[in-house]
Design a protein around this motif. Structure first.
Motif, PDB file in Angstrom:
ATOM      1  N   TYR A  80       0.799  -1.223   0.000  1.00 11.13           N
ATOM      2  CA  TYR A  80       0.000   0.000   0.000  1.00 11.13           C
ATOM      3  C   TYR A  80       0.836   1.278   0.000  1.00 11.13           C
ATOM      4  O   TYR A  80       0.310   2.351  -0.294  1.00 11.13           O
ATOM      5  N   PHE A  81       2.111   1.176   0.364  1.00 10.61           N
ATOM      6  CA  PHE A  81       2.969   2.357   0.443  1.00 10.61           C
ATOM      7  C   PHE A  81       4.343   2.050  -0.157  1.00 10.61           C
ATOM      8  O   PHE A  81       4.868   0.952   0.033  1.00 10.61           O
ATOM      9  N   HIS A  82       4.933   3.045  -0.822  1.00  9.21           N
ATOM     10  CA  HIS A  82       6.257   2.856  -1.413  1.00  9.21           C
ATOM     11  C   HIS A  82       7.333   2.706  -0.342  1.00  9.21           C
ATOM     12  O   HIS A  82       8.221   1.858  -0.441  1.00  9.21           O
ATOM     13  N   ASP A  83       7.254   3.555   0.685  1.00  9.42           N
ATOM     14  CA  ASP A  83       8.295   3.571   1.707  1.00  9.42           C
ATOM     15  C   ASP A  83       7.776   4.287   2.957  1.00  9.42           C
ATOM     16  O   ASP A  83       6.612   4.689   3.018  1.00  9.42           O
ATOM     17  N   LYS A  84       8.656   4.466   3.918  1.00  3.50           N
ATOM     18  CA  LYS A  84       8.263   5.091   5.188  1.00  3.50           C
ATOM     19  C   LYS A  84       7.864   6.553   4.994  1.00  3.50           C
ATOM     20  O   LYS A  84       6.922   7.041   5.637  1.00  3.50           O
ATOM     21  N   ARG A  85       8.547   7.244   4.120  1.00  2.00           N
ATOM     22  CA  ARG A  85       8.220   8.645   3.868  1.00  2.00           C
ATOM     23  C   ARG A  85       6.808   8.764   3.290  1.00  2.00           C
ATOM     24  O   ARG A  85       6.063   9.680   3.627  1.00  2.00           O
ATOM     25  N   ASP A  86       6.465   7.831   2.434  1.00  2.00           N
ATOM     26  CA  ASP A  86       5.128   7.804   1.845  1.00  2.00           C
ATOM     27  C   ASP A  86       4.060   7.693   2.940  1.00  2.00           C
ATOM     28  O   ASP A  86       3.030   8.377   2.910  1.00  2.00           O
ATOM     29  N   ILE A  87       4.328   6.858   3.920  1.00  2.00           N
ATOM     30  CA  ILE A  87       3.396   6.702   5.046  1.00  2.00           C
ATOM     31  C   ILE A  87       3.339   7.982   5.872  1.00  2.00           C
ATOM     32  O   ILE A  87       2.261   8.439   6.279  1.00  2.00           O
ATOM     33  N   LEU A  88       4.509   8.578   6.108  1.00  2.00           N
ATOM     34  CA  LEU A  88       4.567   9.802   6.910  1.00  2.00           C
ATOM     35  C   LEU A  88       3.723  10.913   6.291  1.00  2.00           C
ATOM     36  O   LEU A  88       2.997  11.624   7.008  1.00  2.00           O
ATOM     37  N   LEU A  89       3.790  11.072   4.980  1.00  2.00           N
ATOM     38  CA  LEU A  89       3.037  12.135   4.322  1.00  2.00           C
ATOM     39  C   LEU A  89       1.528  11.965   4.532  1.00  2.00           C
ATOM     40  O   LEU A  89       0.806  12.935   4.746  1.00  2.00           O
ATOM     41  N   VAL A  90       1.070  10.718   4.489  1.00  2.36           N
ATOM     42  CA  VAL A  90      -0.347  10.457   4.731  1.00  2.36           C
ATOM     43  C   VAL A  90      -0.689  10.771   6.192  1.00  2.36           C
ATOM     44  O   VAL A  90      -1.741  11.353   6.488  1.00  2.36           O
ATOM     45  N   CYS A  91       0.209  10.406   7.104  1.00  3.94           N
ATOM     46  CA  CYS A  91      -0.003  10.694   8.526  1.00  3.94           C
ATOM     47  C   CYS A  91      -0.037  12.200   8.777  1.00  3.94           C
ATOM     48  O   CYS A  91      -0.843  12.695   9.575  1.00  3.94           O
ATOM     49  N   MET A  92       0.838  12.931   8.097  1.00 10.63           N
ATOM     50  CA  MET A  92       0.866  14.389   8.248  1.00 10.63           C
ATOM     51  C   MET A  92      -0.428  15.013   7.753  1.00 10.63           C
ATOM     52  O   MET A  92      -0.944  15.954   8.361  1.00 10.63           O
ATOM     53  N   GLN A  93      -0.948  14.477   6.664  1.00 12.08           N
ATOM     54  CA  GLN A  93      -2.217  14.965   6.141  1.00 12.08           C
ATOM     55  C   GLN A  93      -3.340  14.719   7.144  1.00 12.08           C
ATOM     56  O   GLN A  93      -4.174  15.588   7.408  1.00 12.08           O
ATOM     57  N   GLN A  94      -3.329  13.545   7.747  1.00 16.78           N
ATOM     58  CA  GLN A  94      -4.337  13.206   8.748  1.00 16.78           C
ATOM     59  C   GLN A  94      -4.208  14.115   9.958  1.00 16.78           C
ATOM     60  O   GLN A  94      -5.213  14.606  10.503  1.00 16.78           O
ATOM     61  N   PHE A  95      -2.958  14.363  10.384  1.00 16.64           N
ATOM     62  CA  PHE A  95      -2.712  15.229  11.538  1.00 16.64           C
ATOM     63  C   PHE A  95      -3.208  16.641  11.250  1.00 16.64           C
ATOM     64  O   PHE A  95      -3.836  17.283  12.097  1.00 16.64           O
ATOM     65  N   ARG A  96      -2.951  17.133  10.029  1.00 19.01           N
ATOM     66  CA  ARG A  96      -3.394  18.495   9.688  1.00 19.01           C
ATOM     67  C   ARG A  96      -4.911  18.589   9.702  1.00 19.01           C
ATOM     68  O   ARG A  96      -5.471  19.553  10.233  1.00 19.01           O
ATOM     69  N   GLU A  97      -5.569  17.593   9.145  1.00 16.52           N
ATOM     70  CA  GLU A  97      -7.032  17.610   9.108  1.00 16.52           C
ATOM     71  C   GLU A  97      -7.613  17.579  10.520  1.00 16.52           C
ATOM     72  O   GLU A  97      -8.558  18.316  10.836  1.00 16.52           O
ATOM     73  N   GLU A  98      -7.031  16.733  11.390  1.00 14.23           N
ATOM     74  CA  GLU A  98      -7.519  16.645  12.766  1.00 14.23           C
ATOM     75  C   GLU A  98      -7.266  17.949  13.519  1.00 14.23           C
ATOM     76  O   GLU A  98      -8.123  18.432  14.268  1.00 14.23           O
ATOM     77  N   THR A  99      -6.069  18.517  13.311  1.00 11.92           N
ATOM     78  CA  THR A  99      -5.708  19.752  13.997  1.00 11.92           C
ATOM     79  C   THR A  99      -6.630  20.892  13.596  1.00 11.92           C
ATOM     80  O   THR A  99      -7.142  21.632  14.445  1.00 11.92           O
ATOM     81  N   LEU A 100      -6.865  21.034  12.301  1.00  8.08           N
ATOM     82  CA  LEU A 100      -7.732  22.106  11.825  1.00  8.08           C
ATOM     83  C   LEU A 100      -9.173  21.907  12.295  1.00  8.08           C
ATOM     84  O   LEU A 100      -9.848  22.867  12.668  1.00  8.08           O
ATOM     85  N   ARG A 101      -9.622  20.649  12.290  1.00  4.91           N
ATOM     86  CA  ARG A 101     -10.987  20.367  12.743  1.00  4.91           C
ATOM     87  C   ARG A 101     -11.137  20.685  14.230  1.00  4.91           C
ATOM     88  O   ARG A 101     -12.091  21.364  14.646  1.00  4.91           O
ATOM     89  N   ASN A 102     -10.179  20.202  15.030  1.00  2.68           N
ATOM     90  CA  ASN A 102     -10.240  20.457  16.476  1.00  2.68           C
ATOM     91  C   ASN A 102     -10.086  21.946  16.788  1.00  2.68           C
ATOM     92  O   ASN A 102     -10.746  22.475  17.693  1.00  2.68           O
ATOM     93  N   PHE A 103      -9.213  22.605  16.016  1.00  2.00           N
ATOM     94  CA  PHE A 103      -8.987  24.030  16.223  1.00  2.00           C
ATOM     95  C   PHE A 103     -10.253  24.817  15.926  1.00  2.00           C
ATOM     96  O   PHE A 103     -10.654  25.706  16.685  1.00  2.00           O
ATOM     97  N   SER A 104     -10.913  24.464  14.821  1.00  2.00           N
ATOM     98  CA  SER A 104     -12.151  25.152  14.445  1.00  2.00           C
ATOM     99  C   SER A 104     -13.244  24.927  15.490  1.00  2.00           C
ATOM    100  O   SER A 104     -13.987  25.844  15.844  1.00  2.00           O
ATOM    101  N   GLU A 105     -13.329  23.689  16.002  1.00  2.00           N
ATOM    102  CA  GLU A 105     -14.321  23.387  17.027  1.00  2.00           C
ATOM    103  C   GLU A 105     -14.044  24.169  18.305  1.00  2.00           C
ATOM    104  O   GLU A 105     -14.961  24.699  18.940  1.00  2.00           O
TER     105      GLU A 105
END
Length: 201
Positions: A56-81
């Protein structure tokens, strides 16, 4: 060299496997940083084989980028709330202070190890640097927008938004992980003074 193709999950079972990988990596990176983590460790935490992770992922960096995207979405959602729950007040300084406190609390949830590794990647990986800058700029924009709701208009919004972003990042980092471990900051005073600087810009 051409990169190997990865699987795009379609079926429910495949989607669940990828989600388990992302969740496992998210927790592992958060606890141990980036550099110390291996793909087999992520696979073990996800209760999957290492080969499945590479499906499902090319390498560890590939996984990290998806995790960072998830973190940003959660942060913005929680921040807005959190912003939505703030008491309505005509006191601009108190509003800025409340917004800063929310940002500081969210920032402090990361470990020093994770933060240090991400800072290292920021200066060595252009893609990650771009992503982190965009995230910081988005948060700073939300702060400026909240201030604007009080009828306060910055004379130079683009430049002052940049200054607010840099100031907020520096304060967040120092309060969460002081350069000198023996430093004992009064958090409330730091937030109050940061709010005064932003308003005075």
């Amino acid at each position: 060299m051409q990169r190997s193709r990865v699987r795009i999950p379609v079926q429910k079972r495949s989607i669940e496997k990828k989600r388990r990988i992302i969740d496992a990596a998210y927790r592992t990176f958060g606890a141990s940083g980036y550099f110390a983590v291996t793909i087999p460790q992520i696979a073990q935490r996800a209760h999957l084989s290492t080969g499945t992770v590479y499906a499902y992922f090319h390498d560890k960096r590939d996984i990290l980028l998806v995790c960072m995207q998830q973190f940003r979405e959660e942060t913005l959602r929680n921040f807005s709330e959190s912003l939505g729950q703030l008491d309505t007040t005509e006191d601009l300084r108190q509003t800025v202070r409340d917004v800063l406190a929310i940002l500081m609390n969210a920032h402090a949830k990361a470990t020093r190890k994770y933060h240090n590794d991400m800072m290292s990647l920021k200066y060595s990986d252009p893609g990650i640097d771009e992503f982190m800058n965009a995230t910081a700029a988005t948060l700073a924009h939300v702060v400026i927008e909240k201030i604007g709701q009080h009828g306060y208009a910055f004379n130079h919004p683009t430049e002052q938004s940049l200054l607010a972003e840099l100031l907020i990042n520096a304060v967040q980092n120092e309060l969460s992980w002081p350069q000198s471990p023996d430093t004992d900051y009064d958090r409330d005073i730091v937030i109050d003074d940061t709010a005064d600087i932003i308003i005075a810009m």
